[in-house]
Design a protein around this motif. Structure first.
Motif, PDB file in Angstrom:
ATOM      1  N   MET A   1       0.827  -1.188   0.000  1.00  0.00           N
ATOM      2  CA  MET A   1       0.000   0.000   0.000  1.00  0.00           C
ATOM      3  C   MET A   1       0.871   1.251   0.000  1.00  0.00           C
ATOM      4  N   LYS A   2       0.342   2.303  -0.615  1.00  0.00           N
ATOM      5  CA  LYS A   2       1.050   3.562  -0.725  1.00  0.00           C
ATOM      6  C   LYS A   2       0.518   4.562   0.301  1.00  0.00           C
ATOM      7  N   LYS A   3       1.411   5.473   0.692  1.00  0.00           N
ATOM      8  CA  LYS A   3       1.006   6.539   1.599  1.00  0.00           C
ATOM      9  C   LYS A   3      -0.181   7.317   1.034  1.00  0.00           C
ATOM     10  N   SER A   4      -0.164   7.555  -0.265  1.00  0.00           N
ATOM     11  CA  SER A   4      -1.226   8.338  -0.895  1.00  0.00           C
ATOM     12  C   SER A   4      -2.582   7.652  -0.826  1.00  0.00           C
ATOM     13  N   ASP A   5      -2.606   6.339  -0.581  1.00  0.00           N
ATOM     14  CA  ASP A   5      -3.871   5.621  -0.429  1.00  0.00           C
ATOM     15  C   ASP A   5      -4.635   6.092   0.816  1.00  0.00           C
ATOM     16  N   PHE A   6      -3.945   6.794   1.707  1.00  0.00           N
ATOM     17  CA  PHE A   6      -4.558   7.211   2.964  1.00  0.00           C
ATOM     18  C   PHE A   6      -4.740   8.731   3.032  1.00  0.00           C
ATOM     19  N   HIS A   7      -4.806   9.348   1.868  1.00  0.00           N
ATOM     20  CA  HIS A   7      -5.065  10.787   1.821  1.00  0.00           C
ATOM     21  C   HIS A   7      -6.568  11.044   1.785  1.00  0.00           C
ATOM     22  N   TYR A   8      -6.994  12.092   2.451  1.00  0.00           N
ATOM     23  CA  TYR A   8      -8.366  12.577   2.309  1.00  0.00           C
ATOM     24  C   TYR A   8      -8.338  14.093   2.464  1.00  0.00           C
ATOM     25  N   ASP A   9      -9.325  14.753   1.905  1.00  0.00           N
ATOM     26  CA  ASP A   9      -9.406  16.211   1.961  1.00  0.00           C
ATOM     27  C   ASP A   9     -10.191  16.637   3.193  1.00  0.00           C
ATOM     28  N   LEU A  10      -9.607  17.553   3.951  1.00  0.00           N
ATOM     29  CA  LEU A  10     -10.230  18.028   5.184  1.00  0.00           C
ATOM     30  C   LEU A  10     -10.254  19.550   5.200  1.00  0.00           C
ATOM     31  N   PRO A  11     -11.420  20.158   5.251  1.00  0.00           N
ATOM     32  CA  PRO A  11     -11.472  21.620   5.389  1.00  0.00           C
ATOM     33  C   PRO A  11     -10.786  22.060   6.677  1.00  0.00           C
ATOM     34  N   ALA A  12      -9.953  23.087   6.575  1.00  0.00           N
ATOM     35  CA  ALA A  12      -9.159  23.527   7.729  1.00  0.00           C
ATOM     36  C   ALA A  12     -10.029  23.918   8.910  1.00  0.00           C
ATOM     37  N   GLU A  13     -11.236  24.417   8.630  1.00  0.00           N
ATOM     38  CA  GLU A  13     -12.076  24.883   9.739  1.00  0.00           C
ATOM     39  C   GLU A  13     -12.618  23.738  10.589  1.00  0.00           C
ATOM     40  N   LEU A  14     -12.459  22.488  10.139  1.00  0.00           N
ATOM     41  CA  LEU A  14     -12.911  21.347  10.934  1.00  0.00           C
ATOM     42  C   LEU A  14     -11.836  20.849  11.913  1.00  0.00           C
ATOM     43  N   THR A 210       4.679  10.570  17.273  1.00  0.00           N
ATOM     44  CA  THR A 210       3.272  10.487  16.883  1.00  0.00           C
ATOM     45  C   THR A 210       2.907  11.581  15.887  1.00  0.00           C
ATOM     46  N   PHE A 211       3.684  12.678  15.863  1.00  0.00           N
ATOM     47  CA  PHE A 211       3.417  13.775  14.933  1.00  0.00           C
ATOM     48  C   PHE A 211       4.284  13.705  13.672  1.00  0.00           C
ATOM     49  N   GLN A 212       5.179  12.718  13.599  1.00  0.00           N
ATOM     50  CA  GLN A 212       6.072  12.649  12.455  1.00  0.00           C
ATOM     51  C   GLN A 212       5.355  12.068  11.245  1.00  0.00           C
ATOM     52  N   PRO A 213       5.470  12.703  10.089  1.00  0.00           N
ATOM     53  CA  PRO A 213       4.803  12.183   8.901  1.00  0.00           C
ATOM     54  C   PRO A 213       5.482  10.913   8.386  1.00  0.00           C
ATOM     55  N   VAL A 214       4.715  10.126   7.657  1.00  0.00           N
ATOM     56  CA  VAL A 214       5.284   8.987   6.936  1.00  0.00           C
ATOM     57  C   VAL A 214       6.019   9.557   5.726  1.00  0.00           C
ATOM     58  N   ARG A 215       7.306   9.304   5.628  1.00  0.00           N
ATOM     59  CA  ARG A 215       8.120   9.943   4.587  1.00  0.00           C
ATOM     60  C   ARG A 215       8.423   9.021   3.411  1.00  0.00           C
ATOM     61  N   VAL A 216       7.967   7.780   3.469  1.00  0.00           N
ATOM     62  CA  VAL A 216       8.207   6.838   2.376  1.00  0.00           C
ATOM     63  C   VAL A 216       6.883   6.533   1.694  1.00  0.00           C
ATOM     64  N   ASP A 217       6.931   6.321   0.388  1.00  0.00           N
ATOM     65  CA  ASP A 217       5.690   6.068  -0.337  1.00  0.00           C
ATOM     66  C   ASP A 217       5.148   4.671  -0.057  1.00  0.00           C
ATOM     67  N   ASP A 218       6.044   3.685   0.037  1.00  0.00           N
ATOM     68  CA  ASP A 218       5.656   2.321   0.382  1.00  0.00           C
ATOM     69  C   ASP A 218       5.569   2.226   1.901  1.00  0.00           C
ATOM     70  N   ILE A 219       4.349   2.151   2.439  1.00  0.00           N
ATOM     71  CA  ILE A 219       4.201   2.254   3.890  1.00  0.00           C
ATOM     72  C   ILE A 219       4.869   1.099   4.625  1.00  0.00           C
ATOM     73  N   ALA A 220       5.063  -0.029   3.959  1.00  0.00           N
ATOM     74  CA  ALA A 220       5.720  -1.162   4.610  1.00  0.00           C
ATOM     75  C   ALA A 220       7.161  -0.834   4.985  1.00  0.00           C
ATOM     76  N   GLN A 221       7.730   0.215   4.385  1.00  0.00           N
ATOM     77  CA  GLN A 221       9.103   0.608   4.675  1.00  0.00           C
ATOM     78  C   GLN A 221       9.198   1.612   5.826  1.00  0.00           C
ATOM     79  N   HIS A 222       8.057   2.067   6.338  1.00  0.00           N
ATOM     80  CA  HIS A 222       8.072   3.059   7.415  1.00  0.00           C
ATOM     81  C   HIS A 222       8.526   2.408   8.724  1.00  0.00           C
ATOM     82  N   ARG A 223       9.296   3.152   9.507  1.00  0.00           N
ATOM     83  CA  ARG A 223       9.769   2.667  10.805  1.00  0.00           C
ATOM     84  C   ARG A 223       9.283   3.619  11.897  1.00  0.00           C
ATOM     85  N   MET A 224       8.626   3.056  12.890  1.00  0.00           N
ATOM     86  CA  MET A 224       8.092   3.840  14.003  1.00  0.00           C
ATOM     87  C   MET A 224       9.194   4.189  15.001  1.00  0.00           C
TER      88      MET A 224
END
Length: 345
Positions: A1-14, A210-224
């Motif tokens: 799975m890709k990081k972009s698969d977990f994008h959604y649009d959120l109005p800033a006022e919410l 907890t506030f650090q973004p996922v910086r790799v496109d392939d989420i399986a490569q992310h390290r917590m």
């Protein structure tokens, strides 16, 4: 799975910038399993949504006033410090924001008095020794500032000292609140007890990661980042008794899920104290809990990936679309969801 698969649009006022006056007045989006419709409720309705014999598991970590400001000794350049973890000898692991990297032996003169000495660096974290007039934990309670998340676009106020802690916080060590627990007040906890709902506690000290973004496109490569947790023998026994009696285990927050999943041995919950880097994303089967109460999470975040693993990605994104349409409040001071496992999740 890709990081972009977990994008959604959120109005800033919410994005909630402050808590509601009453903790349990937050809205609660109930997401049942399967294709059943969503139910718009409030957190104070929770006793009617649970059954006698159910077990709510909370994270009892307490947030450190972990943000400090100062300037470099000599050059005078401004410095911001976010303590990640307290260590013996008035030392700490910390993130440091400065115009240029700090070198070992460098000193930071603190606005609140005293100074921090740079001992070394490991990746994005510095090792600091604090020269202050008290034990570091006690000194921070007087001198530190509450580390509100970066999406809250205001300075912390006096009210945040109380409202960015859960009412059951007792074990000092987090630099971010377990935000699902912020919705519970004494009246709601009493109503749950009267309903016959039990409660138990784990500890997971939420780190700056907890506030650090996922910086790799392939989420399986992310390290917590590593975080410290404790799942005690008493809680393990509570879970076993609850399950044996036909009750359900409900995690209050993603940190509780991460703690319990880290304590599983061959599918059985065992007492455990130590570090975890567990990363839960779709394809991982969560076995330790039967339901999850959680806030709404940032796009492309590891927490959004965790809830997608629990309830199913398509189900979560449909719920988020509903929440945006119905003007729910998002993130740490926002509203909550009650999730049941998705089919095949």
């Amino acid at each position: 799975m890709k990081k972009s698969d977990f994008h959604y649009d959120l109005p800033a006022e919410l994005i909630a910038q402050a808590p509601l006056p009453e903790r349990s007045a937050s809205r609660l989006l109930v997401v049942p399993p399967g294709e059943a419709g969503f139910d718009d409720r409030h957190v104070r309705d929770l006793p009617g949504l649970l059954r006698e014999g159910d077990l709510l598991v909370f994270n009892d970590t307490r947030v450190i006033p972990a943000r400090l400001f100062g300037h470099k000794a000599g050059s005078g350049g401004r410095v911001e410090i976010l303590i990640e973890r307290l260590q013996p000898g008035n030392e700490a692991r910390a993130q440091v924001g400065a115009s240029k990297p700090l070198k070992p032996g460098g000193r930071i003169e603190l606005d609140a008095g005293g100074e921090a000495e740079v001992l070394g660096r490991d990746g994005e974290f510095y090792h600091l020794r604090f020269h202050v007039d008290d034990a570091l934990e006690s000194w921070l309670l007087r001198a530190g500032r509450m580390p509100l998340p970066p999406y809250i676009r205001r300075e912390p106020g006096v009210d945040d000292d109380e409202r960015y802690q859960t009412v059951f916080a007792r074990r000092v060590g987090a630099v971010a609140a377990p935000t699902a627990g912020l919705h519970f007040d004494d009246a709601l906890l009493q109503a749950l007890r009267e309903r016959g709902v039990q409660s138990g506690h784990v500890t997971l000290h939420v780190g700056a990661g907890t506030f650090q973004p996922v910086r790799v496109d392939d989420i399986a490569q992310h390290r917590m980042h590593s975080e410290w947790l404790n799942v005690g023998a008493g809680l393990v026994e509570q879970v076993r008794r609850t399950r044996a009696a036909g009750g359900r285990v409900i995690a209050v927050g993603t940190t509780v899920v991460r703690a319990l999943e880290s304590a599983l041995v061959d599918g059985e919950l065992q007492p455990f104290a130590g570090e975890t880097r567990i990363f839960i994303f779709p394809g991982y089967r969560i076995r330790s809990v039967d339901a999850l109460l959680t806030n709404f999470h940032l796009p492309e975040s590891t927490l959004l990936m965790l809830v997608s693993a629990f309830a199913g990605k398509s189900r979560i994104f449909a719920a988020y679309e509903h929440a945006v349409r119905e003007r729910y409040r998002f993130f740490s001071y926002g509203d909550a969801m009650l999730l049941w496992p998705g089919e095949g999740a």
